[in-house]
Design a protein around this motif. Structure first.
Motif, PDB file in Angstrom:
ATOM      1  N   LEU A  62     -21.642 -58.812  -0.342  1.00 10.29           N
ATOM      2  CA  LEU A  62     -21.108 -57.559   0.163  1.00 10.29           C
ATOM      3  C   LEU A  62     -21.951 -56.513   0.677  1.00 10.29           C
ATOM      4  CD1 LEU A  62     -17.415 -57.426  -0.813  1.00 10.29           C
ATOM      5  CD2 LEU A  62     -18.243 -57.767   1.705  1.00 10.29           C
ATOM      6  N   ALA A  63     -22.961 -56.233  -0.381  1.00  9.64           N
ATOM      7  CA  ALA A  63     -23.715 -55.107  -0.468  1.00  9.64           C
ATOM      8  C   ALA A  63     -24.363 -54.964   0.646  1.00  9.64           C
ATOM      9  CB  ALA A  63     -24.461 -55.231  -1.852  1.00  9.64           C
ATOM     10  N   PRO A  64     -25.300 -56.029   1.522  1.00 10.92           N
ATOM     11  CA  PRO A  64     -25.993 -55.520   2.834  1.00 10.92           C
ATOM     12  C   PRO A  64     -25.071 -55.080   3.576  1.00 10.92           C
ATOM     13  CG  PRO A  64     -26.377 -57.672   1.834  1.00 10.92           C
ATOM     14  CD  PRO A  64     -25.322 -57.313   1.029  1.00 10.92           C
ATOM     15  N   LEU A  65     -23.833 -55.075   3.692  1.00  5.70           N
ATOM     16  CA  LEU A  65     -22.840 -54.890   4.672  1.00  5.70           C
ATOM     17  C   LEU A  65     -21.906 -53.569   4.500  1.00  5.70           C
ATOM     18  CD1 LEU A  65     -20.859 -58.409   4.765  1.00  5.70           C
ATOM     19  CD2 LEU A  65     -23.018 -57.523   6.334  1.00  5.70           C
ATOM     20  N   VAL A  66     -22.112 -53.080   3.271  1.00  7.52           N
ATOM     21  CA  VAL A  66     -21.166 -51.658   2.900  1.00  7.52           C
ATOM     22  C   VAL A  66     -22.182 -50.553   2.475  1.00  7.52           C
ATOM     23  CG1 VAL A  66     -19.328 -52.900   2.846  1.00  7.52           C
ATOM     24  CG2 VAL A  66     -20.544 -52.325   0.806  1.00  7.52           C
ATOM     25  N   GLY A  67     -21.860 -49.424   2.208  1.00  6.34           N
ATOM     26  CA  GLY A  67     -22.769 -48.476   1.700  1.00  6.34           C
ATOM     27  C   GLY A  67     -22.826 -48.414   0.032  1.00  6.34           C
ATOM     28  N   GLU A  68     -21.511 -49.010  -0.735  1.00  4.37           N
ATOM     29  CA  GLU A  68     -21.530 -49.232  -1.851  1.00  4.37           C
ATOM     30  C   GLU A  68     -20.585 -50.258  -2.230  1.00  4.37           C
ATOM     31  OE1 GLU A  68     -20.918 -46.685  -6.061  1.00  4.37           O
ATOM     32  OE2 GLU A  68     -20.001 -45.748  -4.252  1.00  4.37           O
TER      33      GLU A  68
END
Length: 95
Positions: A62-68
């Protein structure tokens, strides 16, 4: 009656399985993350919670898709393994 099943303090139940869990737990298909991104309009600015994160199997994807990503797990060793994996992959937006 006594139980033959050992009792573990909270946070130690999976302590001896951390490396195996991280290495052998099946991963989710890439289409799962595509679906999440489309369904929730993930554009790199959101903050998301991964409860029961284990070693970060979902958080790392998920990390590449969201800010945090905020990863939570009662097993300290799972979180430590998640930190190690994030560092190994140069991921810096997981707390």
């Amino acid at each position: 009656m006594t139980s033959s099943t050992p009792s573990y303090p909270p946070g130690e139940l999976f302590a001896s399985t951390v490396s195996y869990y991280a290495a052998f737990r099946p991963r989710y298909a890439p289409e799962f993350y595509t679906l999440l991104a489309e369904r929730f309009g993930l554009d790199g600015t959101q903050r998301t919670l991964d409860p029961g994160a284990g070693p970060g199997i979902i958080a790392l994807e998920l990390a590449p898709l969201v800010g945090e990503v905020i990863a939570v797990d009662p097993e300290k060793g799972m979180l430590e393994e998640g930190r190690r994996l994030a560092a190994e992959h140069g991921i810096t937006n997981i707390t």
